[in-house]
Structure formats: structure tokens, C-alpha cells
Design an enzyme around this catalytic site. Sequence first.
Site, short mmCIF file in Angstrom:
data_model
loop_
_atom_site.label_atom_id
_atom_site.label_comp_id
_atom_site.label_asym_id
_atom_site.label_seq_id
_atom_site.Cartn_x
_atom_site.Cartn_y
_atom_site.Cartn_z
N GLU A 169 12.01 32.59 -6.22
CA GLU A 169 12.76 32.57 -7.48
C GLU A 169 13.90 33.57 -7.51
O GLU A 169 13.70 34.73 -7.87
CB GLU A 169 11.81 32.85 -8.67
CG GLU A 169 12.55 32.84 -10.01
CD GLU A 169 11.67 33.09 -11.23
OE1 GLU A 169 10.48 33.44 -11.06
OE2 GLU A 169 12.17 32.95 -12.35
N LYS B 60 12.61 28.09 -7.09
CA LYS B 60 12.64 28.19 -8.56
C LYS B 60 13.95 28.85 -8.98
O LYS B 60 14.02 30.08 -9.09
CB LYS B 60 11.43 29.00 -9.06
CG LYS B 60 11.43 29.25 -10.56
CD LYS B 60 10.07 29.68 -11.08
CE LYS B 60 10.16 30.04 -12.56
NZ LYS B 60 8.87 30.20 -13.20
P1 13P Z 1 11.19 31.36 -18.32
O1 13P Z 1 11.06 29.85 -18.20
O2 13P Z 1 10.78 31.89 -19.66
O3 13P Z 1 12.52 31.85 -17.83
O4 13P Z 1 10.08 31.98 -17.36
C1 13P Z 1 9.88 31.44 -16.13
C2 13P Z 1 9.47 32.50 -15.18
O5 13P Z 1 8.43 32.41 -14.54
C3 13P Z 1 10.36 33.67 -14.99
O6 13P Z 1 9.95 34.40 -13.88
#
Ligand code: 13P
Length: 346
Positions: A181, A223
Site C-alpha cells: 500500500e 492497494k
Molecule cells: P481508508 O479506506 O479509510 O483509507 O483505509 C484503508 C486503509 O487500510 C488505510 O491503510
Amino acid sequence: MGAHEHAEQLIRTAGEIVANDRGILAADESTGTIGKRFDSIQLESTEENRRAYRDLLFTAPGLGEFVSGVILYDETIRQSSADGTAFPKLLADNEMIPGIKVDLGAKALPFSAEEKVTEGLDGLRERLAEYVSLGARFTKWRAVITIGDGIPTGYCLHVNAHALARYAALSQEAGLVPIVEPEVLMDADNSIERCLDVTTETLHLVFDELHHQRVLLEGMLLKPNMVVSGKGAAEQADAARVAELTLRCFHETVPAAVPGIVFLSGGQSDQQASENLNAINAQGPQPWKLSYSYGRALQAPAIKAWAGDPANVELAQQLLVHRARLNSAAAGGRYAIEMEELARAT
Ligand code: 13P
């Protein structure tokens, strides 16, 4: 250890997470972050309140039809439902794969005042082994990239990409699917074109490092943020433009070997997050599945309705499952604004 002894398992798990238009519920808020969410409903952040809230989410009837995986936090993966069933088992019993956030947060980057680097690599191999024993099958690590005057720097992008790849390789070594991510924040006042440039550069560096560090692309998920206008920008791009630039960015940076892209919501409203995901999927088939891994955009109506009162649990669960159903429809390009109705009726 040989190269990718868990390849088959990684590929199967990654594919399972993004099959059938299902997505991920991100319920891995750190103790600090869940505290902020509880502040918004004037609820004290005790361990029991955090457990009760996660219990509400995970036992929502029918959630597993739309949610394939749930990301847990270190405290949560050790907690149990009211009837004593450990959360990882409860999820697995309901067709949802338990996952775990393994980074230790974004910390100040030395010599760059406004930038961050995510920590948590030291001792990670041992922590991963424990998470496997607790039932986790995938992991998450979040890097934070801030847009501003003169930032992000190449220095920040590089160290974060390096750490993401180190984490991903260690996860795969343990048989856990890494959810990589790199989040380009949408909090500034930048144009969507600037978000496109920064996200493209970020993903180029991330996939370069993943390649160098021998990460099996078929056994991971990405992500990312969507390519959007900064929250403070005067001109806000519509869903069609978000879809166009988001896909342009991925076509240039994300190898077709990656089975799935699961978006974060990043501060988009719940409806916006569904609309944008739908617009992206309405463009037709892509090399990767495009689904969701939402935290706030899935939980916002539920936590508000719950407000810490056991009498509201059923309504909160209905609202959560409703959002999951809408996002699943959006993952299949079948979402329509009229489908929002239940939320308004309740
Ligand atoms: P949000 O969808 O609230 O951005 O959170 C997703 C997430 O796992 C952030 O690390």
C-alpha cells in the site's frame, strides 16, 4: 530458503481475495486511529469497546457474500467474539480471510521535515511467524506519500518503496500474501494531474523495488489511492475523469502479472468511493481485478449508527453490509446511485 516455496498458496489466496467482485474490509485501525473514530461518536476507547465494535463488524449477517478478507490490527487478531470464538476463526467460518497490518506506522523522515517513512522491518520475520500461527493469510504495509511544495522528494519515494518491497518479500517467505500500500494522500489542494504524476512515479519505484527484491507479482495485491483531485482543490474531477487517469496510471506502471488492485478510500465519502470504483470498472475488463479495501468508506455509516449503544448493533450491521454490497456491485461495474436507497430509508 528456496525461492517461493509458497508460490502456489500465495497465488491461490491472492486470487481468492479478488474473485467474484468481493473486496476487503480494512478494520486495522491502530489504537490511536480507532480512538479518533470513537471520539466522533463520543465513545471512550477502551479495549472492550474496541473489541465490541470489531465484533459488530465481523458478525454482520451476510458480510461474507461481499467481503473476502478483513485486515486486523495486532490487538484485534488476539481478541474474540462475545461467544468466545477467536476473531480469525470467526472470520474464516464466515468465508472471510483474516489478514493483519504489520507495519508500525509512518514516522518522521530524517532531514525532510514534512515527509514520512514507514517503520516495522526489524523483527518482522519473527512477528510474521506468530501471525501465521494466529491464522493470518495475508498482510498489509502502508507507506504515506504527501503532495506539497517540493514534495514528495525522490528520497522519500525511494526509502518507502524499498521498505515496501522488504516487507513484501518477508511476507511471501512466510506464505502470507502482501498487500502493498503506497498511499499518495488526497489532503492537499493539488490538481488531479499532479496526483497522476506523483502516483505514476511512486508506482514505478515500487514495482522496480519489488522486482529487485524478487517478490512474486502473481502472489501479491496492490492497494493504491485512486488518481483524484486534492481535497482542497477548487476544481474537483468527476468520476469519469478519475477513472480515465487512474487506469492510465496503472497501465503505465502495474504489471499484468499482478492479480488484483484493491483501492483504499483515503477520505473519499462512502458514496464517492463507490461511484469512482464503479466508473473504473465500467471501462471494461483490465489486466487486473479492480476491487476495494476500504476502511472509512465501508465503516462510516455503521459506526455513526452504532454510537456505542448495543441497541443499535443490528442497524449498524445492516448499514455495513449495505455498503459492502454497493462496493461489490461497483467492483463489477453494476453500481447505480439508486442502489443507495436503503441507507437513506434507515
Ligand atoms: P481508508 O479506506 O479509510 O483509507 O483505509 C484503508 C486503509 O487500510 C488505510 O491503510
